[in-house]
Design an enzyme around this catalytic site. Structure first.
Site, mmCIF file in Angstrom:
data_model
loop_
_atom_site.group_PDB
_atom_site.id
_atom_site.type_symbol
_atom_site.label_atom_id
_atom_site.label_comp_id
_atom_site.label_asym_id
_atom_site.label_seq_id
_atom_site.Cartn_x
_atom_site.Cartn_y
_atom_site.Cartn_z
ATOM 1 N N GLU A 266 -6.571 -5.659 -30.259
ATOM 2 C CA GLU A 266 -7.352 -6.882 -30.465
ATOM 3 C C GLU A 266 -8.420 -7.070 -29.391
ATOM 4 O O GLU A 266 -9.501 -7.612 -29.665
ATOM 5 C CB GLU A 266 -6.421 -8.101 -30.502
ATOM 6 C CG GLU A 266 -5.348 -8.039 -31.584
ATOM 7 C CD GLU A 266 -5.906 -7.793 -32.969
ATOM 8 O OE1 GLU A 266 -7.069 -8.168 -33.233
ATOM 9 O OE2 GLU A 266 -5.203 -7.195 -33.792
ATOM 10 N N HIS A 269 -11.499 -5.404 -30.473
ATOM 11 C CA HIS A 269 -12.254 -6.200 -31.438
ATOM 12 C C HIS A 269 -13.125 -7.243 -30.723
ATOM 13 O O HIS A 269 -14.264 -7.506 -31.125
ATOM 14 C CB HIS A 269 -11.307 -6.909 -32.407
ATOM 15 C CG HIS A 269 -10.720 -6.008 -33.457
ATOM 16 N ND1 HIS A 269 -11.446 -5.045 -34.101
ATOM 17 C CD2 HIS A 269 -9.473 -5.959 -33.991
ATOM 18 C CE1 HIS A 269 -10.681 -4.420 -34.981
ATOM 19 N NE2 HIS A 269 -9.477 -4.953 -34.934
ATOM 20 N N GLU A 289 -12.118 -0.869 -36.853
ATOM 21 C CA GLU A 289 -10.672 -0.648 -36.818
ATOM 22 C C GLU A 289 -10.345 0.722 -36.216
ATOM 23 O O GLU A 289 -9.354 0.873 -35.496
ATOM 24 C CB GLU A 289 -10.079 -0.769 -38.216
ATOM 25 C CG GLU A 289 -10.102 -2.179 -38.785
ATOM 26 C CD GLU A 289 -9.232 -3.160 -38.012
ATOM 27 O OE1 GLU A 289 -8.401 -2.716 -37.194
ATOM 28 O OE2 GLU A 289 -9.391 -4.373 -38.208
#
Length: 653
Positions: A266, A269, A289
């Site tokens: 995360e 991201h 991803e």
């Protein structure tokens, strides 16, 4: 279980050199030499649009007829005693981690009123809106129970408190973030200072039961998410699951260490979004991803569950999962993970590059210097890995999954973990329909000149060894209620892939029942059949039969259904044995032997390229009423064959 093919030392059977890959238009049509395998790829990505907004071309292009010889590459499908586990699409262990892809919030304005918490210290409380969780309509009060140099760890104060971390667990997470995760992400991807709007140098990690279903350890679950909308409010937050997320792939409780890789995922991201905030450069979802799973790989090692899922995915096997279009399934995660590793290992082979791990940070530096939005990001990425075009990059990637060469574009730079990748090969002539970014592998075939294939379909002859297992692929068309064969008969332990073909805008259910000792009825929901077919692996571990029927609807226009079974799979209680390569070293081959339907023995032999038998192993078949598997190790590397016997080294049948 990892099974499949062994690379040979023979000359590469490839007609494709750089940009001269065969296409229906724009390139010369060349004859493909006979080979033990063939990959067909739809290399188009024309409709890859911002945030996968629905413009994806779902029509597909034909591969044309492939003259397969009847000898297919060894199949590799995940085995399970639980048919529902396979049909529902979970990973090889019955569960899998997903990371919610929150919509990209486009507008950024320094004048935006930023939400502020104030000074954060131990005991600070704040009510957060956890928009992409089970509690999406609530504000949940959290409190800080651990503070690190670069992180604050928050847990629910009242709601959801059953799965809140202990203070000791929170302190371990903060320590891991400060000493391992944060330094590694800065090294491999760059800092997130562009996203640190409150300038405190810290990320806030919210740990709670995201899906709201407690410690249910069956099926996929949300391991965590990053919400760009929160960052626009000045809240640099990562959400991490502390219920199922504390368990391993087998459902066993591990503890807070199980969440570490999710935090790394995360945080990547967040870094990706900070790049967008500076220069409006943003990757396609499948690439974002791939980079987040690369973060997990670089810090915590090979992501075996992603490889296992790729090896066992029947949807990938029949070419209904696109590398370019993100469908948010475990199939998509598996394919993107491998693509991210392909990029890294290819970058390592470029002139002047000392470390392939730098590709992710180097790409971000390019995106920070010049705007590349969404699919345009593929332009500098293709250049970094030395490919002449994105089409060539896609084709080379799919070929590398099969050949796994020690050097060059058709492999992963000799990294040992890649030997556990095994595409599934189909022993069918086609034609198969491939959408953008999809690929399918055919078994051994005779030399031929491709014809009638789609404009963007490209082929690559593969340097792999033929095996002995065929994979029947049976298609069901729920709309016209037509099947190619209404009844097929197989031996116990054989693999059968059932494909429910695409229908624009349709959703519904597939009904199926098992007729064995007792009749048991099942059903499962179908996903959107507009973008891809749905596939299922039929359980043939017991003698009996499966019967399948469709119940499919589309919006408010009514339902199409058939009460009469459209397909019956009859599983004979007949002698059967197969051998599947589990892993290899430079001198040995580990093989999984499956057998059933008889009492006696199973023999496994390995042969070199000259047909010389190198070694033999034998296991007993103790009960003809069950399908059994054992793993044996053979001395040598080459083609594996299996035989059934009714006594030790006796008559074969």
């Amino acid at each position: 279980m990892k099974i499949g093919l062994q690379k040979t030392a023979a000359v590469v059977l490839s007609f494709c050199l750089t940009s001269q890959c065969m296409m229906a238009t724009g390139f010369a049509i060349e004859q493909l030499p006979a080979a033990n395998g063939l990959v067909a790829v739809n290399t188009s990505f024309d409709s890859l649009a911002y945030w996968d907004d629905g413009s994806y071309d779902a029509s597909g292009e034909s591969t044309g007829i492939i003259p397969v010889t009847g000898t297919s590459i060894q199949a590799n499908l995940m085995e399970s005693d639980d048919t529902t586990e396979q049909i529902m699409g979970y990973d090889a262990y019955g569960r899998g981690i997903i990371s919610v892809n929150t919509p990209l919030v486009e507008e950024w304005d320094e004048a935006v009123l930023m939400e502020t918490i104030g000074t954060i210290e131990l005991g600070t409380t704040y009510s957060f809106s956890v928009a992409y969780s089970y509690y999406s309509d609530q504000y949940v009060e959290f409190e800080v129970i651990a503070v690190g140099d670069y992180s604050n760890i928050w847990v629910p104060k009242t709601e959801m408190s059953d799965f809140r971390l202990t203070t000791e667990e929170a302190e371990k997470l903060a320590e891991e973030y400060d000493e391992v995760i944060y330094p590694a992400l800065v090294k491999y991807f760059g800092g997130f200072e562009n996203a640190d709007k409150d300038k405190d140098g810290k990320v806030n990690i919210l740990c709670y039961d995201i899906d709201g279903d407690g410690e249910n350890t069956y099926g996929s679950y949300t391991g965590g998410y990053f919400d760009s909308g929160e960052l626009l409010k000045g809240l640099d937050i990562l959400h991490v699951d502390s219920a199922q997320g504390m368990h391993d792939a087998y459902g066993e409780y591990v503890g807070v260490s199980q969440t570490y890789s999710t935090v790394a995922h995360e945080l990547q991201h967040m870094i990706a979004y900070s790049v967008y905030m500076v220069k409006d450069s943003y990757q396609p979802t499948f690439l974002n991803e791939a980079f987040s799973m690369a973060a997990e790989h670089l810090i915590y090692g090979v992501q075996d569950s992603r490889i296992d899922y790729y090896n066992g995915s029947s949807a990938i096997a029949v070419g209904s999962v696109s590398l370019a279009y993100w469908g948010d399934s475990l199939d998509d995660y598996a394919l993107s993970y491998l693509f991210g590793q392909y990029l890294r290992t290819q970058y390592a082979q470029q002139d002047g590059v000392t470390n392939g791990d730098a590709i992710y940070k180097d790409l971000y530096e390019i995106l920070l210097s010049e705007k590349y939005f969404y699919k345009d990001v593929l332009i500098p990425l293709t250049e970094l890995v030395g490919a002449d075009s994105t089409e060539e990059l896609f084709l080379n990637f799919y070929a590398a999954l099969a050949e796994k060469g020690a050097t060059g574009v058709y492999g992963f730079n000799g990294e040992n973990w890649a030997e556990d990748i095994y595409p599934q090969y189909l022993n069918v002539e086609g034609p198969m329909s491939l959408k953008e970014g999809c690929a399918v592998y055919f078994g051994a075939y005779d030399a031929f000149t491709p014809s009638e294939q789609g404009e963007h379909i490209q082929f690559k002859a593969l340097d792999v060894i033929a095996g002995s297992a065929d994979i029947p692929v049976v298609k069901i068309d729920c709309q016209s209620q037509v099947v190619e064969n209404d009844t097929i008969t197989v031996k116990r332990g054989d693999t059968v892939i059932l494909e429910v073909v695409e229908m624009a805008g349709y959703k519904g259910s597939l009904f199926y029942n098992w007729i064995g000792g007792e009749t048991v009825n099942y059903y499962t929901s179908l996903e959107d059949l507009n973008h891809r077919s749905e596939t299922y692996t039929v359980d043939t571990s017991e003698a009996g039969q499966w019967m399948f029927a469709c119940y499919v609807g589309y919006g408010t226009y009514g339902w199409i259904t058939t009460m009469t079974p459209m397909l019956t799979v009859v599983i004979e209680d007949a002698p059967n044995v197969n051998a599947e390569i589990a892993s290899t070293t430079a001198t040995t081959t580990k093989v999984t032997l499956g057998r059933g339907g008889y009492d006696g023995y199973a023999l496994c032999a390995i042969y070199d390229e000259d047909g010389k038998c190198l070694d033999v192993a034998m296991v007993e078949s103790e009960d003809n009423q069950t399908w059994q598997t054992d793993t044996v190790t053979l001395n040598g590397v080459g083609e594996v064959r299996a035989f059934a016997t009714n006594e030790a080294y006796g008559a074969l049948f």
